[in-house]
Design an enzyme around this catalytic site. Sequence first.
Site, PDB file in Angstrom:
ATOM      1  N   GLY A 183      59.315  21.899  -5.019  1.00 27.38           N
ATOM      2  CA  GLY A 183      59.773  20.798  -4.276  1.00 27.38           C
ATOM      3  C   GLY A 183      61.218  21.079  -3.868  1.00 27.38           C
ATOM      4  O   GLY A 183      61.355  21.032  -2.647  1.00 27.38           O
ATOM      5  N   HIS A 184      62.106  21.674  -4.718  1.00 31.78           N
ATOM      6  CA  HIS A 184      63.178  22.075  -4.208  1.00 31.78           C
ATOM      7  C   HIS A 184      63.275  23.143  -3.185  1.00 31.78           C
ATOM      8  O   HIS A 184      64.023  22.975  -2.116  1.00 31.78           O
ATOM      9  CB  HIS A 184      64.031  22.461  -5.468  1.00 31.78           C
ATOM     10  CG  HIS A 184      65.461  23.204  -5.300  1.00 31.78           C
ATOM     11  ND1 HIS A 184      66.646  22.546  -4.631  1.00 31.78           N
ATOM     12  CD2 HIS A 184      65.804  24.549  -5.500  1.00 31.78           C
ATOM     13  CE1 HIS A 184      67.587  23.490  -4.523  1.00 31.78           C
ATOM     14  NE2 HIS A 184      67.179  24.493  -4.898  1.00 31.78           N
ATOM     15  N   ALA A 185      62.659  23.968  -3.243  1.00 31.89           N
ATOM     16  CA  ALA A 185      62.362  25.238  -2.305  1.00 31.89           C
ATOM     17  C   ALA A 185      62.053  24.589  -1.053  1.00 31.89           C
ATOM     18  O   ALA A 185      62.369  25.064   0.087  1.00 31.89           O
ATOM     19  CB  ALA A 185      61.522  26.606  -3.020  1.00 31.89           C
TER      20      ALA A 185
END
Length: 214
Positions: free
Chosen positions: A168-170
């Site tokens: 999700g961060h990426a």
Amino acid sequence: MNTDKLILRTRFIDRACHWFMVICFFAVALSGLSWFFPSFNGLNAVFGTPQLARILHPFFGVVVFVLLMFLFARFVRYNLPEREDAQWFRNVKHVLAGKHDPALNIGKYNAGQKVLFWGIMTLITVLLLSGVVIWRPYFAPLFSIPSIRIGLLVHAVAGISLILLIIGHAYLAFWVKGSIRGMVTGYVSRTWAKTHHDRWYRQINKQNKTGSKP
């Protein structure tokens, strides 16, 4: 690099730590997944052989933990809850739709990034503690069989959860144009800063005028 229209967002030491941690996490995640599903068995080749994967997985896991704790010490002050975070949550639909009106008075990191920060730090701590319980041949003999079984379950759930958070961060980093450049070069445009982190942008301008360090 012409930095007249750019703002330093992430210093070199933090970027280097971040990308080295990404490499180590990639190896740990792949080797860990190789033990979950038979079809993923080939992923343990990231360390060369299955035997090496069993040996090196926990050591690389400790390296990831240490690097994240370094980043924690560097960034925790920017990720503490603030009253302004509530405004971001109230307007989260507009944020996800790419709308930036009205301005949300966002500091260096928004409320969503803070949730991600604390989620990652919590999960990596759980992984370390549960990993110690199941780490053979060093620590596992110190614990009972039921404790080891619980440790395996907790480690597996925390590991999958962390992988999902990192994905999700990426994704969000690529989704918000200009964010990746900030973690590669360290600089973001003034327009990017003013659009996504308006309060931080004002703080940077004020510090530049007074000559104080950011």
